[in-house]
Scaffold this motif. Structure first.
Motif, PDB file in Angstrom:
ATOM      1  N   VAL A   1      11.971  -5.602   6.841  1.00 59.42           N
ATOM      2  CA  VAL A   1      11.026  -5.483   5.728  1.00 59.42           C
ATOM      3  C   VAL A   1      11.340  -6.518   4.646  1.00 59.42           C
ATOM      4  O   VAL A   1      10.444  -7.070   3.995  1.00 59.42           O
ATOM      5  CB  VAL A   1      11.060  -4.057   5.128  1.00 59.42           C
TER       6      VAL A   1
ATOM      7  N   LEU B   1       3.387   1.586   5.289  1.00 59.45           N
ATOM      8  CA  LEU B   1       3.915   1.263   3.954  1.00 59.45           C
ATOM      9  C   LEU B   1       4.205   2.551   3.195  1.00 59.45           C
ATOM     10  O   LEU B   1       5.344   2.861   2.868  1.00 59.45           O
ATOM     11  CB  LEU B   1       2.893   0.397   3.215  1.00 59.45           C
ATOM     12  N   ASP B   2       3.165   3.298   2.905  1.00 53.08           N
ATOM     13  CA  ASP B   2       3.247   4.585   2.227  1.00 53.08           C
ATOM     14  C   ASP B   2       2.183   5.472   2.852  1.00 53.08           C
ATOM     15  O   ASP B   2       1.007   5.323   2.515  1.00 53.08           O
ATOM     16  CB  ASP B   2       3.003   4.410   0.728  1.00 53.08           C
TER      17      ASP B   2
ATOM     18  N   SER C   1      -5.652  -3.794   8.140  1.00 54.49           N
ATOM     19  CA  SER C   1      -4.218  -3.519   8.007  1.00 54.49           C
ATOM     20  C   SER C   1      -3.481  -3.508   9.342  1.00 54.49           C
ATOM     21  O   SER C   1      -2.346  -3.041   9.414  1.00 54.49           O
ATOM     22  CB  SER C   1      -4.006  -2.170   7.301  1.00 54.49           C
TER      23      SER C   1
ATOM     24  N   MET D   1      -0.634  -6.198   1.922  1.00 56.85           N
ATOM     25  CA  MET D   1      -0.923  -4.862   2.436  1.00 56.85           C
ATOM     26  C   MET D   1      -0.910  -4.840   3.960  1.00 56.85           C
ATOM     27  O   MET D   1      -0.316  -3.942   4.574  1.00 56.85           O
ATOM     28  CB  MET D   1      -2.287  -4.387   1.904  1.00 56.85           C
TER      29      MET D   1
ATOM     30  N   SER E   1       0.476   5.014  11.773  1.00 53.62           N
ATOM     31  CA  SER E   1       1.033   4.839  10.423  1.00 53.62           C
ATOM     32  C   SER E   1       0.661   5.998   9.505  1.00 53.62           C
ATOM     33  O   SER E   1       1.128   6.056   8.372  1.00 53.62           O
ATOM     34  CB  SER E   1       0.524   3.524   9.820  1.00 53.62           C
TER      35      SER E   1
ATOM     36  N   ILE F   1       7.624   2.830   4.683  1.00 51.11           N
ATOM     37  CA  ILE F   1       8.734   2.154   4.022  1.00 51.11           C
ATOM     38  C   ILE F   1       9.308   3.034   2.907  1.00 51.11           C
ATOM     39  O   ILE F   1      10.527   3.083   2.692  1.00 51.11           O
ATOM     40  CB  ILE F   1       8.290   0.782   3.469  1.00 51.11           C
TER      41      ILE F   1
ATOM     42  N   LEU G   1       2.713  -5.130   5.281  1.00 49.77           N
ATOM     43  CA  LEU G   1       3.597  -4.006   5.001  1.00 49.77           C
ATOM     44  C   LEU G   1       3.147  -2.709   5.674  1.00 49.77           C
ATOM     45  O   LEU G   1       3.943  -1.788   5.824  1.00 49.77           O
ATOM     46  CB  LEU G   1       3.721  -3.815   3.490  1.00 49.77           C
ATOM     47  N   VAL G   2       1.890  -2.638   6.092  1.00 48.48           N
ATOM     48  CA  VAL G   2       1.437  -1.482   6.861  1.00 48.48           C
ATOM     49  C   VAL G   2       1.725  -1.679   8.346  1.00 48.48           C
ATOM     50  O   VAL G   2       2.292  -0.813   9.011  1.00 48.48           O
ATOM     51  CB  VAL G   2      -0.069  -1.215   6.641  1.00 48.48           C
TER      52      VAL G   2
ATOM     53  N   VAL H   1       1.447  -5.703  -3.632  1.00 44.50           N
ATOM     54  CA  VAL H   1       1.897  -4.348  -3.332  1.00 44.50           C
ATOM     55  C   VAL H   1       3.218  -4.111  -4.053  1.00 44.50           C
ATOM     56  O   VAL H   1       4.136  -4.935  -3.960  1.00 44.50           O
ATOM     57  CB  VAL H   1       2.091  -4.136  -1.813  1.00 44.50           C
TER      58      VAL H   1
ATOM     59  N   CYS I   1       3.854   4.055  -5.149  1.00 42.14           N
ATOM     60  CA  CYS I   1       3.416   2.892  -4.376  1.00 42.14           C
ATOM     61  C   CYS I   1       1.950   2.602  -4.691  1.00 42.14           C
ATOM     62  O   CYS I   1       1.167   3.518  -4.951  1.00 42.14           O
ATOM     63  CB  CYS I   1       3.581   3.166  -2.882  1.00 42.14           C
TER      64      CYS I   1
END
Length: 380
Positions: free
Chosen positions: A366, A118-119, A11, A325, A91, A122, A328-329, A292, A152
């Motif tokens: 994003v 990401l989670d 990631s 993934m 992150s 975002i 977005l990470v 995702v 998510c």
């Protein structure tokens, strides 16, 4: 000024490559140098074998260290950053030990920026945006009843019988199934020892409507304060959770039953055995697209009638750029690094920013990472 990027796992790579390609001075650190060379050797030769001591020796005042290593490594690196006058970015969720460093980071005028993947990441940006928009709307009234949900998950783009595929070791996923959660449902605290005891359906506002299975995870309560909910707001629901394909709970029912029976060292050994089997049977094939999905919703009601309801909806999948993934990470992590260097983030320990200008800037970036990203007005 040097960016020290630690960890080149699955990631990490897109964000790392973005910073190098952007002309930043980047030192790449990884326990296995050869793996790092495979990831970015075409862009840089500054690849170093990672150890905390070696990183500490290299850090200079004003540098930024990024930890994409396991979460238990973050606090140690952050403390070294404090000693050396460097900033820190990760992150991961802010652990209590990281939060305890806030005063020290502030005193030195340094940033520790976390929860910018990401989670978490975002999803936080989306939540801050919705809360700000609601506050500014004509529908705003402190007496309104509010419902907030944030779901998510990574799911296979091409569904399989198991309704899930693994990008890395399944052991973490299996252990997470044993973790309790705390959320707010219908004005009452909902404590759940096992996720499968709280699975509900979620109808997602995608271009082609789709239903998913969702369940709460971790402790949702602290995020009411993080998202700047007023203490006197009437909050009916507040849930942060995980999303899975429809049919997941049925496909995993035998897994749930067995996990309930596992205890002690023998149970841990069986979990590892199950993880190895799942990896063999349900890992992604080379080039197979992942997917995702992320949905963050805020709804306000008055006298039983919805007066305001907006929702961010994101759908992304693997393509020629690699996995969704990883994009977005790691890409938001690279945005955070640039914001730290541009002094757009104040000193101290922080999660993803709530500054509207930064949210607009980051969400604009994003948008290019996902195949679908829209803020839906359910009353329009």
């Amino acid at each position: 000024m040097t960016i020290h990027w630690c960890g080149t796992g699955l990631s990490s790579v897109p964000g790392l490559r973005r910073l190098i390609e952007g002309g930043h001075k980047v030192a790449v650190w990884n326990r296995t140098v050869e793996k790092a060379r495979e990831a970015v050797g075409d862009l840089t030769q500054d690849i170093r074998p990672y150890s905390l001591d070696a990183l500490a020796a290299a850090l200079q005042p004003g540098d930024v260290a990024i930890s994409m290593l396991p979460a238990d490594q973050h606090v140690g690196i952050a403390k070294v950053c404090l000693e050396k006058g460097a900033h820190f970015v990760s992150s991961s969720y802010i652990a209590p030990e990281m939060r305890a460093l806030d005063e020290a980071f502030r005193a030195k005028g340094l940033c520790s920026v976390n929860e910018v993947g990401l989670d978490p990441g975002i999803d936080h940006l989306m939540a801050h945006d919705l809360v700000a928009r609601y506050r500014a709307s004509t529908a705003y009234d402190p007496k309104n009843t509010l419902s907030f949900t944030s779901y998510c998950g990574g799911v296979p783009k091409i569904p399989n019988p198991f309704r899930y595929k693994f990008s890395w070791s399944p052991l973490g996923v299996l252990k997470a199934l044993r973790s309790p959660s705390r959320s707010l449902r219908n004005f009452s605290e909902l404590r759940v020892n096992r996720p499968w005891n709280a699975i509900t359906a979620y109808d997602a506002p995608l271009p082609t409507p789709e239903s998913f299975e969702v369940y709460p995870n971790r402790d949702s309560y602290p995020f009411m304060q993080d998202y700047r909910f007023d203490p006197d707001w009437q909050v009916k629901d507040f849930v942060r959770g995980t999303i899975r394909l429809n049919g997941w709970s049925e496909a995993w029912a035998p897994v749930f039953r067995e996990i309930e029976t596992l205890e002690g060292p023998a149970g841990d050994a069986r979990l590892a055995e199950m993880a190895a089997q799942f990896w063999a049977e349900n890992s992604y094939d080379e080039g197979e697209p992942d997917r995702v999905v992320l949905f963050v919703s805020l709804k306000a009601e008055r006298d039983g009638k919805t007066v305001w309801h907006e929702e961010w909806a994101m759908d992304a999948w693997g393509d020629a750029r690699g996995t969704a993934m990883a994009r977005l990470v790691s890409m938001p992590v690279s945005f955070a690094v640039e914001s730290v260097l541009a002094r757009e983030i104040p000193a101290g320990v922080h999660a993803a920013p709530h500054d509207p200008k930064l949210i607009d800037k980051w969400m604009g970036q994003v948008r290019a990472l996902a195949q679908y990203l829209e803020r839906v007005d359910h009353l329009a």
